[in-house]
Structures are given as structure tokens and as C-alpha cells.
Design a protein around this motif. Structure first.
Motif, short mmCIF file in Angstrom:
data_model
loop_
_atom_site.label_atom_id
_atom_site.label_comp_id
_atom_site.label_asym_id
_atom_site.label_seq_id
_atom_site.Cartn_x
_atom_site.Cartn_y
_atom_site.Cartn_z
N ALA A 28 -32.57 60.58 27.97
CA ALA A 28 -31.70 59.46 28.35
C ALA A 28 -31.82 58.31 27.36
CB ALA A 28 -32.04 59.00 29.76
N GLN A 29 -33.02 58.04 26.89
CA GLN A 29 -33.21 56.95 25.94
C GLN A 29 -32.55 57.26 24.60
OE1 GLN A 29 -37.50 56.96 26.34
NE2 GLN A 29 -37.48 54.98 27.38
N ILE A 30 -32.70 58.49 24.13
CA ILE A 30 -32.07 58.89 22.87
C ILE A 30 -30.55 58.80 23.00
CG2 ILE A 30 -31.68 60.82 21.27
CD1 ILE A 30 -34.55 61.75 21.94
N GLU A 31 -30.02 59.24 24.14
CA GLU A 31 -28.58 59.18 24.35
C GLU A 31 -28.08 57.74 24.34
OE1 GLU A 31 -24.76 58.84 26.05
OE2 GLU A 31 -26.55 58.10 27.09
N ALA A 32 -28.80 56.84 25.02
CA ALA A 32 -28.39 55.44 25.06
C ALA A 32 -28.50 54.79 23.68
CB ALA A 32 -29.25 54.68 26.07
N LEU A 33 -29.56 55.09 22.95
CA LEU A 33 -29.73 54.53 21.62
C LEU A 33 -28.60 54.96 20.69
CD1 LEU A 33 -33.09 54.51 19.61
CD2 LEU A 33 -30.89 54.75 18.51
N GLY A 37 -49.54 50.56 26.24
CA GLY A 37 -49.83 49.46 27.14
C GLY A 37 -50.03 48.14 26.39
N LEU A 38 -50.74 48.21 25.28
CA LEU A 38 -50.95 47.01 24.46
C LEU A 38 -49.62 46.44 23.99
CD1 LEU A 38 -52.75 45.07 22.70
CD2 LEU A 38 -52.59 46.81 20.92
N LEU A 39 -48.76 47.31 23.44
CA LEU A 39 -47.48 46.84 22.92
C LEU A 39 -46.58 46.34 24.03
CD1 LEU A 39 -46.86 49.65 20.27
CD2 LEU A 39 -47.39 47.26 19.80
N THR A 40 -46.55 47.04 25.15
CA THR A 40 -45.71 46.63 26.27
C THR A 40 -46.10 45.24 26.76
OG1 THR A 40 -45.36 48.92 26.98
CG2 THR A 40 -45.00 47.20 28.62
N SER A 41 -47.39 44.97 26.81
CA SER A 41 -47.85 43.66 27.31
C SER A 41 -47.53 42.53 26.35
CB SER A 41 -49.36 43.71 27.56
OG SER A 41 -50.09 43.83 26.34
N HIS A 42 -47.14 42.87 25.13
CA HIS A 42 -46.82 41.84 24.15
C HIS A 42 -45.35 41.83 23.73
CE1 HIS A 42 -51.24 41.86 23.67
NE2 HIS A 42 -51.08 40.61 23.29
N ASP A 50 -39.48 40.72 25.13
CA ASP A 50 -38.60 40.82 26.29
C ASP A 50 -38.64 42.25 26.80
OD1 ASP A 50 -36.69 42.45 24.74
OD2 ASP A 50 -36.16 40.57 23.74
N ALA A 51 -37.90 42.47 27.87
CA ALA A 51 -37.87 43.81 28.48
C ALA A 51 -36.56 44.53 28.19
CB ALA A 51 -38.08 43.70 29.99
N ALA A 52 -35.86 44.11 27.12
CA ALA A 52 -34.61 44.75 26.74
C ALA A 52 -34.86 46.23 26.45
CB ALA A 52 -34.03 44.07 25.51
N PRO A 53 -33.88 47.09 26.69
CA PRO A 53 -34.07 48.51 26.40
C PRO A 53 -34.52 48.76 24.97
CG PRO A 53 -32.06 48.20 27.65
CD PRO A 53 -32.56 46.83 27.30
N GLU A 54 -33.99 47.99 24.03
CA GLU A 54 -34.37 48.18 22.63
C GLU A 54 -35.85 47.93 22.40
OE1 GLU A 54 -30.07 47.68 22.91
OE2 GLU A 54 -31.73 46.49 23.69
N SER A 55 -36.40 46.94 23.10
CA SER A 55 -37.83 46.65 22.97
C SER A 55 -38.66 47.77 23.59
CB SER A 55 -38.16 45.31 23.63
OG SER A 55 -37.53 44.24 22.95
N VAL A 56 -38.21 48.27 24.73
CA VAL A 56 -38.91 49.38 25.38
C VAL A 56 -38.89 50.61 24.46
CG1 VAL A 56 -38.90 50.94 27.36
CG2 VAL A 56 -38.41 48.50 27.68
N TRP A 57 -37.72 50.90 23.87
CA TRP A 57 -37.62 52.04 22.96
C TRP A 57 -38.55 51.88 21.77
CZ3 TRP A 57 -31.58 51.49 22.67
CH2 TRP A 57 -31.02 51.81 23.92
N LEU A 58 -38.55 50.69 21.19
CA LEU A 58 -39.37 50.46 20.00
C LEU A 58 -40.85 50.57 20.32
CD1 LEU A 58 -37.26 47.67 18.30
CD2 LEU A 58 -37.83 49.90 17.31
N THR A 59 -41.25 50.14 21.50
CA THR A 59 -42.65 50.29 21.89
C THR A 59 -43.03 51.77 21.94
OG1 THR A 59 -42.88 48.21 23.09
CG2 THR A 59 -44.23 50.04 23.86
N ALA A 60 -42.19 52.59 22.53
CA ALA A 60 -42.48 54.03 22.58
C ALA A 60 -42.49 54.64 21.18
CB ALA A 60 -41.45 54.73 23.45
N ILE A 61 -41.55 54.22 20.35
CA ILE A 61 -41.45 54.76 18.99
C ILE A 61 -42.65 54.37 18.15
CG2 ILE A 61 -40.14 54.62 16.84
CD1 ILE A 61 -37.61 54.29 18.69
N VAL A 62 -43.00 53.08 18.16
CA VAL A 62 -44.15 52.62 17.38
C VAL A 62 -45.42 53.33 17.85
CG1 VAL A 62 -45.62 50.63 16.85
CG2 VAL A 62 -43.12 50.40 16.76
N THR A 63 -45.54 53.51 19.15
CA THR A 63 -46.70 54.22 19.69
C THR A 63 -46.78 55.63 19.13
OG1 THR A 63 -46.69 52.96 21.76
CG2 THR A 63 -47.76 55.11 21.80
#
Length: 225
Positions: free
Chosen positions: A73-78, A110-115, A118-131
Motif C-alpha cells: 500500500a505504501q509503495i502504491e501511494a508513493l 523507533g529512534l527515527l519515528t520519535s524524531h 511530522d507524521a505525514a505519509p512521506e515522513s513515515v515512508w522515509l523513516t522505513a526506507i532509511v531504516t
């Protein structure tokens, strides 16, 4: 990281040659969307990530999800909102509905999410990607497919401003992230009294210049022809 059967590409996708990532990068940005027009740097970052992620998925016969840490779903939205041209290179039907992370990845996520700024989808995606890409062996900016360390510095400053501000001495990002994890757990990563007195200073703060992954892969492929 080995792919599970659920994470593997379909046989037809795996049989195709991997798209050359530098050319794919240009192709992805050739079809602008309202999102990419409004935020060209973010579009550039996603184009870099998808270019190297799709290449890795083809090369290792795994899923794009396994390569970049996003679920179907995230890949589709991106791709729909930012880089619709990527849909020609990703079989969403073969992508898993979940993108599991191991224990080490969950701690970094968890570290990246806490920092996050914002909670925008793009930020959530980037946290997963950087991880996910932090688990690889090159400089983080190279493993993300970015052009140089400056791209990564800007990405971290925009998406994780408090965390980026703490890296005032410009430590290598993977080293800095893992040191931050250690500090969260209440212990230190090394025993040197200070970085300036450390005999392994360059390992944490040394040069991070070099060839981008997109350029290196293009050169290697041209030599193989």
C-alpha cells in the motif's frame, strides 16, 4: 537479507533485466505530479530511492518492499502521488502486504519515528526506507541512491531536524544513528574520552565523498556490455 517466498518477485518480473538506475531516475521525474512539482527535493529523494531499490530488487530477485522497507500500500501511494512512471517497473501484485523489520531495524525505526518533523505519509515512508537501507554496507547516502552526502544532510535536516541538529560535528550518519541508539539504552558506543582523542576518529568522521551508487552502477553496466 533473504527474501521469503511472499517477498519474491514474480518469475516474469525476475526474468527481465534490471533497469539501469540512472536512466530510471530521469524517467521517474519525467512525469511530474502536483506533489513532485510542489516539493522537488522530496521528489528527487524518492526518485533516487526507487531507482536503486528497483535495481536491487531485480538484481537479487526479491521485492521492492524488501529492498526499501515499504509495504504494498505504501509503495502504491508513493508511486501514484509522486512518481507514477515507477509503476511500469513494479508489479504491485507481487509486493507483500506487510514489510516486516527485525529487532535491530525496529530499534532504529523507533529512534527515527520519535524524531520525525511530522507524521505525514512521506515522513513515515522515509523513516522505513532509511531504516532498511541503513542495514547495507556503504555510506548511507550511497545506499539511498542519493547524489552526495549533501543530499542526505538536507533530508535529515528537513525530516528529523532535532536529530540532525544533534549531529553538529557532522559524524557519519550511520555511526551517529547507532550512537544515538546506544545513548537511548544508557550506554556508550566506545570508550574514548572524547572524539578528538580517539585513535579511530576517521572511522566516525572521515571523508564520505565518493561515487554515487547510480553513477557506479551505470559505469559497471557499460563496461559489461
Amino acid at each position: 537479507m533473504a527474501a521469503t517466498p511472499e517477498q519474491s518477485l514474480s518469475p516474469s518480473s525476475a526474468a527481465q533485466p534490471a533497469p539501469e538506475p540512472a536512466s530510471l531516475y530521469r524517467s521517474l521525474l519525467s512525469a511530474p505530479t502536483p506533489c513532485s512539482t510542489a516539493a522537488p527535493f522530496t521528489a528527487h529523494v524518492f526518485a533516487c530511492i526507487l531507482s536503486i531499490g528497483v535495481f536491487d530488487a531485480y538484481q537479487h530477485e526479491t521485492s521492492v518492499s524488501a529492498a526499501i522497507g515499504l509495504n504494498r500500500a505504501q509503495i502504491e501511494a508513493l508511486t501514484r502521488n509522486w512518481l507514477p512512471a515507477a509503476s511500469a517497473h513494479i508489479d504491485l501484485r507481487a509486493e507483500p502486504e506487510t514489510a516486516p523489520f527485525d529487532d535491530e531495524e525496529e530499534q532504529l525505526q523507533g529512534l527515527l519515528t520519535s524524531h520525525q518533523a511530522d507524521a505525514a505519509p512521506e515522513s513515515v515512508w522515509l523513516t522505513a526506507i532509511v531504516t532498511r537501507r541503513s542495514m547495507l554496507d556503504n555510506h548511507l547516502w550511497q545506499d539511498l541512491g542519493l547524489f552526495d552526502r549533501g543530499d542526505l544532510n538536507r533530508l535529515m535536516s528537513e525530516r528529523y531536524p532535532v536529530l540532525a541538529a544533534r549531529n553538529a560535528s557532522n559524524m557519519k550518519w550511520k555511526k551517529f544513528l547507532y550512537r544515538s541508539l546506544c545513548e537511548m539504552e544508557g550506554f556508550t558506543l566506545c570508550t574514548a574520552p572524547s572524539c578528538q582523542e580517539c585513535s579511530d576518529f576517521d572511522n566516525c568522521f572521515g571523508d564520505e565523498s565518493g561515487e554515487s551508487s547510480l553513477a557506479r552502477i551505470r559505469r559497471d553496466l557499460s563496461r559489461a556490455v
